[in-house]
Design an enzyme around this catalytic site. Structure first.
Site, PDB file in Angstrom:
ATOM      1  N   PHE A 152       3.704  -1.941   2.288  1.00 34.53           N
ATOM      2  CA  PHE A 152       3.065  -3.029   2.642  1.00 34.53           C
ATOM      3  C   PHE A 152       3.191  -4.401   1.483  1.00 34.53           C
ATOM      4  O   PHE A 152       2.419  -5.181   1.638  1.00 34.53           O
ATOM      5  CB  PHE A 152       1.470  -2.791   2.766  1.00 34.53           C
ATOM      6  CG  PHE A 152       1.071  -1.646   3.619  1.00 34.53           C
ATOM      7  CD1 PHE A 152       1.239  -1.628   4.844  1.00 34.53           C
ATOM      8  CD2 PHE A 152       1.184  -0.246   2.913  1.00 34.53           C
ATOM      9  CE1 PHE A 152       0.982  -0.647   5.719  1.00 34.53           C
ATOM     10  CE2 PHE A 152       0.902   0.841   3.658  1.00 34.53           C
ATOM     11  CZ  PHE A 152       0.966   0.783   5.176  1.00 34.53           C
ATOM     12  N   ASP A 212      -0.782   9.475  -6.218  1.00 37.27           N
ATOM     13  CA  ASP A 212      -1.197   9.366  -4.868  1.00 37.27           C
ATOM     14  C   ASP A 212      -1.420  11.044  -4.231  1.00 37.27           C
ATOM     15  O   ASP A 212      -0.576  11.827  -4.665  1.00 37.27           O
ATOM     16  CB  ASP A 212      -0.185   8.810  -3.757  1.00 37.27           C
ATOM     17  CG  ASP A 212      -0.393   8.069  -2.419  1.00 37.27           C
ATOM     18  OD1 ASP A 212      -1.157   8.826  -1.761  1.00 37.27           O
ATOM     19  OD2 ASP A 212      -0.283   6.988  -2.217  1.00 37.27           O
ATOM     20  N   GLY A 221      -2.431   9.569   3.031  1.00 35.19           N
ATOM     21  CA  GLY A 221      -2.921   8.441   3.525  1.00 35.19           C
ATOM     22  C   GLY A 221      -4.390   7.750   3.150  1.00 35.19           C
ATOM     23  O   GLY A 221      -5.177   8.694   3.143  1.00 35.19           O
ATOM     24  N   ASP A 257      -3.537   0.246  -5.932  1.00 31.96           N
ATOM     25  CA  ASP A 257      -3.262   0.003  -4.642  1.00 31.96           C
ATOM     26  C   ASP A 257      -3.390   1.129  -3.884  1.00 31.96           C
ATOM     27  O   ASP A 257      -2.679   1.548  -3.118  1.00 31.96           O
ATOM     28  CB  ASP A 257      -1.699  -0.610  -4.499  1.00 31.96           C
ATOM     29  CG  ASP A 257      -1.523  -1.059  -2.971  1.00 31.96           C
ATOM     30  OD1 ASP A 257      -2.345  -1.663  -2.266  1.00 31.96           O
ATOM     31  OD2 ASP A 257      -0.124  -1.177  -2.759  1.00 31.96           O
ATOM     32  N   HIS A 294      -8.655   1.491  -0.058  1.00 32.89           N
ATOM     33  CA  HIS A 294      -9.186  -0.095   0.127  1.00 32.89           C
ATOM     34  C   HIS A 294     -10.838  -0.261   0.390  1.00 32.89           C
ATOM     35  O   HIS A 294     -11.264  -1.201   0.596  1.00 32.89           O
ATOM     36  CB  HIS A 294      -8.419  -0.819   1.084  1.00 32.89           C
ATOM     37  CG  HIS A 294      -7.188  -1.322   0.444  1.00 32.89           C
ATOM     38  ND1 HIS A 294      -6.373  -0.419  -0.302  1.00 32.89           N
ATOM     39  CD2 HIS A 294      -6.523  -2.415   0.481  1.00 32.89           C
ATOM     40  CE1 HIS A 294      -5.291  -1.112  -0.933  1.00 32.89           C
ATOM     41  NE2 HIS A 294      -5.271  -2.268  -0.279  1.00 32.89           N
ATOM     42  N   ASP A 346      -3.716  -6.860  -2.510  1.00 31.84           N
ATOM     43  CA  ASP A 346      -4.571  -7.139  -1.339  1.00 31.84           C
ATOM     44  C   ASP A 346      -5.818  -7.927  -1.830  1.00 31.84           C
ATOM     45  O   ASP A 346      -6.947  -7.632  -1.498  1.00 31.84           O
ATOM     46  CB  ASP A 346      -4.876  -6.011  -0.600  1.00 31.84           C
ATOM     47  CG  ASP A 346      -3.792  -5.511   0.108  1.00 31.84           C
ATOM     48  OD1 ASP A 346      -3.200  -6.401   0.448  1.00 31.84           O
ATOM     49  OD2 ASP A 346      -3.620  -4.124   0.297  1.00 31.84           O
TER      50      ASP A 346
HETATM   51  C1  LIG Z   1      -1.648   0.613   0.749  1.00 34.02           C
HETATM   52  S1  LIG Z   1      -0.917   2.332   0.384  1.00 34.02           S
HETATM   53  C2  LIG Z   1       0.080   2.200  -1.203  1.00 34.02           C
HETATM   54  C3  LIG Z   1       1.210   1.095  -0.696  1.00 34.02           C
HETATM   55  C4  LIG Z   1       2.404   1.072  -1.819  1.00 34.02           C
HETATM   56  N1  LIG Z   1       1.855   0.684  -3.039  1.00 34.02           N
HETATM   57  C5  LIG Z   1       3.474   0.451  -1.297  1.00 34.02           C
HETATM   58  O1  LIG Z   1       4.006  -0.371  -2.277  1.00 34.02           O
HETATM   59  O2  LIG Z   1       3.946   0.425  -0.265  1.00 34.02           O
HETATM   60  C6  LIG Z   1      -2.221   3.247  -0.294  1.00 34.02           C
HETATM   61  C7  LIG Z   1      -1.982   4.774  -0.693  1.00 34.02           C
HETATM   62  O3  LIG Z   1      -3.105   5.152  -1.664  1.00 34.02           O
HETATM   63  C8  LIG Z   1      -2.994   6.360  -1.269  1.00 34.02           C
HETATM   64  N2  LIG Z   1      -4.845   6.951  -1.574  1.00 34.02           N
HETATM   65  C9  LIG Z   1      -5.735   6.343  -0.922  1.00 34.02           C
HETATM   66  N3  LIG Z   1      -6.817   6.877  -1.760  1.00 34.02           N
HETATM   67  C10 LIG Z   1      -6.471   7.626  -2.994  1.00 34.02           C
HETATM   68  C11 LIG Z   1      -7.165   8.438  -3.735  1.00 34.02           C
HETATM   69  N4  LIG Z   1      -8.425   8.444  -3.946  1.00 34.02           N
HETATM   70  N5  LIG Z   1      -6.339   8.962  -4.798  1.00 34.02           N
HETATM   71  C12 LIG Z   1      -4.993   8.956  -4.471  1.00 34.02           C
HETATM   72  N6  LIG Z   1      -4.322   8.027  -3.767  1.00 34.02           N
HETATM   73  C13 LIG Z   1      -5.028   7.476  -2.855  1.00 34.02           C
HETATM   74  C14 LIG Z   1      -2.986   6.714   0.188  1.00 34.02           C
HETATM   75  O4  LIG Z   1      -2.536   7.906   0.328  1.00 34.02           O
HETATM   76  C15 LIG Z   1      -1.821   5.637   0.361  1.00 34.02           C
HETATM   77  O5  LIG Z   1      -0.587   6.274   0.325  1.00 34.02           O
END
Ligand SMILES: C[S@@+](CC[C@H](N)C(=O)[O-])C[C@H]1O[C@@H](n2cnc3c(N)ncnc32)[C@H](O)[C@@H]1O
Length: 206
Positions: free
Chosen positions: A14, A65, A69, A135, A138, A164
């Site tokens: 993203f 991560d 997701g 990141d 959200h 974001d």
């Molecule tokens: C918006 S994506 C990250 C995009 C990435 N930085 C890129 O450049 O494409 C958000 C990621 O955060 C991870 N995520 C969400 N909540 C989380 C948490 N509490 N702990 C670890 N990872 C988390 C999700 O699995 C997802 O892969």
């Protein structure tokens, strides 16, 4: 930036290229001071930008991560990608894509994958950090947890980056912006120019 643009374009994610370039430039400065850490690896797009800078300075990027997701990436939600759904496990699994990206980018000796919730990784964390990129989830709860669990590990002169940031609620969710404002209100950070939705704060030296 010494990164294969074809590879960057092929990786799901993203991040806008200008935001990626800013991540790279900031990490190039920060990684001379210490290790970097990102929350939200997904398929490794941001990891390439930060990791390449770390590699140039012989530093390390910890990349967290759970690879299951975020809420908005689940089936039926706005950012669901069926390619990332593991039918056998009946869940999203971005880890194989992430590892493939690291290998293709030649970052195996620079990036340390940490596969768990960010709050779990933070529980016993003691290593000072030169850059933290938030990141992950959200929702306000997730973004605030990431900020409160990780920002205090930044060394003076280190960088806190938050993705974001939307000042206009019509353009995007407000949780990252709320956390960004909290960080500024703490008085611990100096505000640097933003790149698109990428907020950049520098930990004050006092
Ligand atoms: C918006 S994506 C990250 C995009 C990435 N930085 C890129 O450049 O494409 C958000 C990621 O955060 C991870 N995520 C969400 N909540 C989380 C948490 N509490 N702990 C670890 N990872 C988390 C999700 O699995 C997802 O892969």
């Amino acid at each position: 930036m010494p990164v294969d643009t074809e590879l960057l374009e092929s990786v799901k994610g993203f991040l806008d290229p200008e935001e990626g370039q800013r991540l790279y430039e900031t990490a190039l400065v920060a990684s001379q001071l210490g290790p970097c850490l990102e929350i939200g690896s997904y398929c490794g797009k941001s990891t390439i930008y930060i990791g390449t800078a770390c590699q140039e300075n012989g530093s390390v990027l910890f990349s967290i991560d759970h690879h299951r997701g975020s809420e908005e990436q689940q089936p039926g939600q706005q950012y669901f990608d069926p390619d990332l759904f593991d039918e056998g496990r009946n869940r999203i699994d971005t880890f194989p894509y992430f590892m493939d990206t690291i290998e293709k980018a030649g970052l195996q000796d620079t990036v340390v994958p940490i596969v768990c919730k960010s709050a779990i990784a933070a529980r016993q964390w003691t290593t000072p950090l030169a850059l933290v990129f938030i990141d992950g989830g959200h929702s306000f709860e997730d973004a605030f947890t990431d900020y409160s669990a990780w920002a205090h590990h930044l060394i003076p002169g280190g960088y806190l980056l938050i993705h974001d940031i939307f000042e206009d609620p019509k353009k995007g969710g407000q949780a990252p912006f709320e956390v960004y404002k909290l960080a500024l209100a703490s008085g611990l950070f100096e505000e640097m120019p933003r790149t698109k939705t990428l907020g950049v704060l520098k930990r004050r030296l006092f």
